[in-house]
Scaffold this motif. Structure first.
Motif, PDB file in Angstrom:
ATOM      1  N   ALA A  56       0.799  -1.147  -0.034  1.00 15.79           N
ATOM      2  CA  ALA A  56       0.183  -0.070  -0.034  1.00 15.79           C
ATOM      3  C   ALA A  56       0.852   1.267   0.046  1.00 15.79           C
ATOM      4  O   ALA A  56       0.417   2.117  -0.550  1.00 15.79           O
ATOM      5  N   ALA A  57       1.931   1.217   0.682  1.00 12.65           N
ATOM      6  CA  ALA A  57       2.880   2.329   0.744  1.00 12.65           C
ATOM      7  C   ALA A  57       3.377   2.789  -0.686  1.00 12.65           C
ATOM      8  O   ALA A  57       3.833   4.025  -1.107  1.00 12.65           O
ATOM      9  N   GLU A  58       3.800   1.667  -1.524  1.00 15.84           N
ATOM     10  CA  GLU A  58       4.429   1.878  -2.695  1.00 15.84           C
ATOM     11  C   GLU A  58       3.325   2.312  -3.723  1.00 15.84           C
ATOM     12  O   GLU A  58       3.619   3.046  -4.787  1.00 15.84           O
ATOM     13  N   TYR A  59       2.370   1.504  -3.696  1.00 14.73           N
ATOM     14  CA  TYR A  59       1.188   1.917  -4.772  1.00 14.73           C
ATOM     15  C   TYR A  59      -0.054   2.785  -4.325  1.00 14.73           C
ATOM     16  O   TYR A  59      -0.724   3.359  -4.908  1.00 14.73           O
ATOM     17  N   GLY A  60       0.030   3.263  -3.015  1.00 18.60           N
ATOM     18  CA  GLY A  60      -1.182   3.887  -2.479  1.00 18.60           C
ATOM     19  C   GLY A  60      -2.200   2.993  -1.963  1.00 18.60           C
ATOM     20  O   GLY A  60      -2.437   1.727  -2.434  1.00 18.60           O
ATOM     21  N   ASP A  61      -2.876   3.396  -0.808  1.00 19.42           N
ATOM     22  CA  ASP A  61      -3.885   2.514  -0.176  1.00 19.42           C
ATOM     23  C   ASP A  61      -5.073   2.533  -0.901  1.00 19.42           C
ATOM     24  O   ASP A  61      -6.082   3.319  -0.690  1.00 19.42           O
ATOM     25  N   ARG A  62      -5.270   2.107  -2.008  1.00 19.59           N
ATOM     26  CA  ARG A  62      -6.347   1.834  -3.040  1.00 19.59           C
ATOM     27  C   ARG A  62      -7.356   0.510  -2.544  1.00 19.59           C
ATOM     28  O   ARG A  62      -6.919  -0.616  -2.025  1.00 19.59           O
ATOM     29  N   PRO A  63      -8.578   0.922  -2.950  1.00 19.06           N
ATOM     30  CA  PRO A  63      -9.552  -0.306  -2.622  1.00 19.06           C
ATOM     31  C   PRO A  63      -9.311  -1.181  -3.760  1.00 19.06           C
ATOM     32  O   PRO A  63      -9.163  -1.007  -4.867  1.00 19.06           O
ATOM     33  N   ARG A  79     -11.439   0.886 -12.507  1.00 19.60           N
ATOM     34  CA  ARG A  79     -12.550   2.029 -12.561  1.00 19.60           C
ATOM     35  C   ARG A  79     -12.270   3.253 -12.871  1.00 19.60           C
ATOM     36  O   ARG A  79     -11.010   3.680 -12.237  1.00 19.60           O
ATOM     37  N   ARG A  80     -13.018   4.027 -13.283  1.00 23.94           N
ATOM     38  CA  ARG A  80     -12.784   5.542 -13.358  1.00 23.94           C
ATOM     39  C   ARG A  80     -12.589   6.026 -11.903  1.00 23.94           C
ATOM     40  O   ARG A  80     -11.755   7.156 -11.807  1.00 23.94           O
ATOM     41  N   ASP A  81     -13.001   5.561 -10.999  1.00 22.55           N
ATOM     42  CA  ASP A  81     -13.057   6.101  -9.544  1.00 22.55           C
ATOM     43  C   ASP A  81     -11.993   5.283  -8.947  1.00 22.55           C
ATOM     44  O   ASP A  81     -11.448   5.676  -7.568  1.00 22.55           O
ATOM     45  N   GLY A  82     -11.066   4.750  -9.644  1.00 19.42           N
ATOM     46  CA  GLY A  82      -9.794   4.088  -8.967  1.00 19.42           C
ATOM     47  C   GLY A  82      -9.852   2.919  -8.186  1.00 19.42           C
ATOM     48  O   GLY A  82      -8.861   2.230  -8.038  1.00 19.42           O
ATOM     49  N   LEU A 109      -2.699  -1.600 -10.324  1.00 23.19           N
ATOM     50  CA  LEU A 109      -2.400  -0.604  -9.376  1.00 23.19           C
ATOM     51  C   LEU A 109      -1.281   0.323 -10.252  1.00 23.19           C
ATOM     52  O   LEU A 109      -1.476   1.463  -9.791  1.00 23.19           O
ATOM     53  N   ARG A 110      -0.969  -0.180 -11.169  1.00 24.36           N
ATOM     54  CA  ARG A 110       0.179   0.576 -11.975  1.00 24.36           C
ATOM     55  C   ARG A 110      -0.623   1.378 -13.084  1.00 24.36           C
ATOM     56  O   ARG A 110       0.000   1.853 -14.051  1.00 24.36           O
ATOM     57  N   THR A 111      -1.824   0.971 -13.171  1.00 21.84           N
ATOM     58  CA  THR A 111      -2.493   1.638 -14.375  1.00 21.84           C
ATOM     59  C   THR A 111      -3.553   2.772 -14.086  1.00 21.84           C
ATOM     60  O   THR A 111      -3.834   2.721 -12.957  1.00 21.84           O
ATOM     61  N   ASP A 131       2.278 -12.993  -0.622  1.00 18.18           N
ATOM     62  CA  ASP A 131       3.227 -12.114  -0.578  1.00 18.18           C
ATOM     63  C   ASP A 131       2.663 -10.528  -0.449  1.00 18.18           C
ATOM     64  O   ASP A 131       3.314  -9.762  -0.020  1.00 18.18           O
ATOM     65  N   ILE A 132       1.468 -10.349  -0.933  1.00 23.78           N
ATOM     66  CA  ILE A 132       1.159  -8.825  -1.171  1.00 23.78           C
ATOM     67  C   ILE A 132      -0.339  -8.455  -0.355  1.00 23.78           C
ATOM     68  O   ILE A 132      -0.593  -7.579  -0.134  1.00 23.78           O
ATOM     69  N   LEU A 133      -0.995  -9.652   0.163  1.00 29.00           N
ATOM     70  CA  LEU A 133      -2.102  -9.220   0.808  1.00 29.00           C
ATOM     71  C   LEU A 133      -1.962  -9.363   2.300  1.00 29.00           C
ATOM     72  O   LEU A 133      -1.259 -10.113   2.818  1.00 29.00           O
ATOM     73  N   ASP A 134      -2.702  -8.364   2.870  1.00 30.00           N
ATOM     74  CA  ASP A 134      -2.741  -8.682   4.320  1.00 30.00           C
ATOM     75  C   ASP A 134      -4.026  -9.491   4.867  1.00 30.00           C
ATOM     76  O   ASP A 134      -4.974  -9.064   4.872  1.00 30.00           O
ATOM     77  N   ASP A 135      -3.675 -10.604   4.880  1.00 23.92           N
ATOM     78  CA  ASP A 135      -4.419 -11.790   4.718  1.00 23.92           C
ATOM     79  C   ASP A 135      -5.275 -11.719   5.961  1.00 23.92           C
ATOM     80  O   ASP A 135      -5.146 -11.331   6.923  1.00 23.92           O
TER      81      ASP A 135
END
Length: 291
Positions: A56-63, A79-82, A109-111, A131-135
């Motif tokens: 989240a710190a690298e890509y932003g805390d996005r939904p 989506r357009r809302d991110g 997340l890079r798009t 590796d990437i999810l807070d499970d």
């Protein structure tokens, strides 16, 4: 002094991406059976996902939302809302579904919001969901249709609405059962099914089912039939044919009774007797494998 003539320029050799096969791609996740159920059993459902703090710190805390399927079986969309969506049921996959999904999330997340997400067919040796999810346990929402894909602007597009109507027409009624984790009832045109993704190691689960089969205790009750089972991503999924008319709630008690019989007999680690061995051979003979 003559100049040395240069040879033809050659393009750098492309590095071949090696596929990696993982028999239990969701192993280690808190809700392994539920991930499998959403991939194999459920037509329309979603669940929010949490990124690890460093991601989240690298890509932003996005939904980020897990979806059983996306439009045209895309691996991911933004989506357009991110909001990022990742699809469990997709056309192209490698030998490790967990790595496929992780790479799809990172690509999304890079798009830029509203743009198409490009996802490689083979992810190589990149990160996995683990590796990437807070499970944690999945908070699953079942949907009657796929309107949850859309933001407000898309919901007003008549072409999108028409496409959604076609997709919604393909959904069979499906409900989650509380009697066992990752158990679902669905109604198809001529019958209904109860299906349960068992959380236990395959060999132990198969032995327990064989003992129940030898004892004549595989059914969920009168007018039901143990139809067989399939192996999905390393776990067993027994399937029962049940009458079409009763609603899902009517199968809570029968499934709870079966789950108790199964748990009681799962603790028996003695060698199978002759009847249970024959029953096991019969079960294996009718088993299908899904990847």
């Amino acid at each position: 002094m003559s100049k040395r003539r240069k040879g033809p320029q050659t393009e750098p050799k492309r590095q071949k991406v090696r596929d990696i096969f993982v028999a239990r791609p969701f192993e280690g996740l808190a809700d392994e059976p539920e991930w499998i159920a959403l991939r194999e059993l459920v037509p329309a459902a979603s669940a929010p996902l949490r990124l690890k703090p460093e991601v989240a710190a690298e890509y932003g805390d996005r939904p980020v939302t897990l979806s059983t399927v996306l439009p045209m079986a895309w691996p991911a969309m933004i989506r357009r809302d991110g909001e990022v969506f990742v699809g469990l049921q997709r056309h192209v996959q490698s030998g490790d579904v967990s790595r496929d999904l992780a790479v799809a999330i990172l690509c999304a997340l890079r798009t830029e919001p509203g743009e198409n997400v490009a996802v490689p067919a083979l992810p190589g040796s990149g990160p996995r969901l683990q590796d990437i999810l807070d499970d944690g346990p999945l908070d699953v929402t079942l949907h009657l249709g796929f309107e949850y894909w859309l933001d407000a602007e898309q919901a007003d597009d008549p072409n999108v609405v028409a496409s959604l109507e076609r997709a919604n027409a393909s959904i069979y009624p499906t409900e989650r059962l509380a009697a066992a984790p990752a158990a679902y009832w669905c109604r198809v045109p001529d019958k209904a099914h109860v299906r349960w993704v068992m959380p236990d190691e395959e060999d132990a689960a198969l032995d327990a089912l064989a003992r129940l089969s030898a004892a004549g205790e595989l059914a969920l009750g009168e007018a039901t039939r143990f139809a067989g089972m399939f192996r999905a991503h390393g776990l067993l999924v027994p399937v029962w044919d049940v009458p079409r008319e009763p609603e899902a709630a009517d199968w809570e008690a029968p499934l709870a009774d079966f789950a108790k019989r199964y748990r009681d007999i799962l603790a028996d680690t003695t060698p199978l007797d002759a009847a249970a061995r024959r029953a096991k051979q019969g079960l294996v003979g009718r088993q299908l494998t899904l990847r």
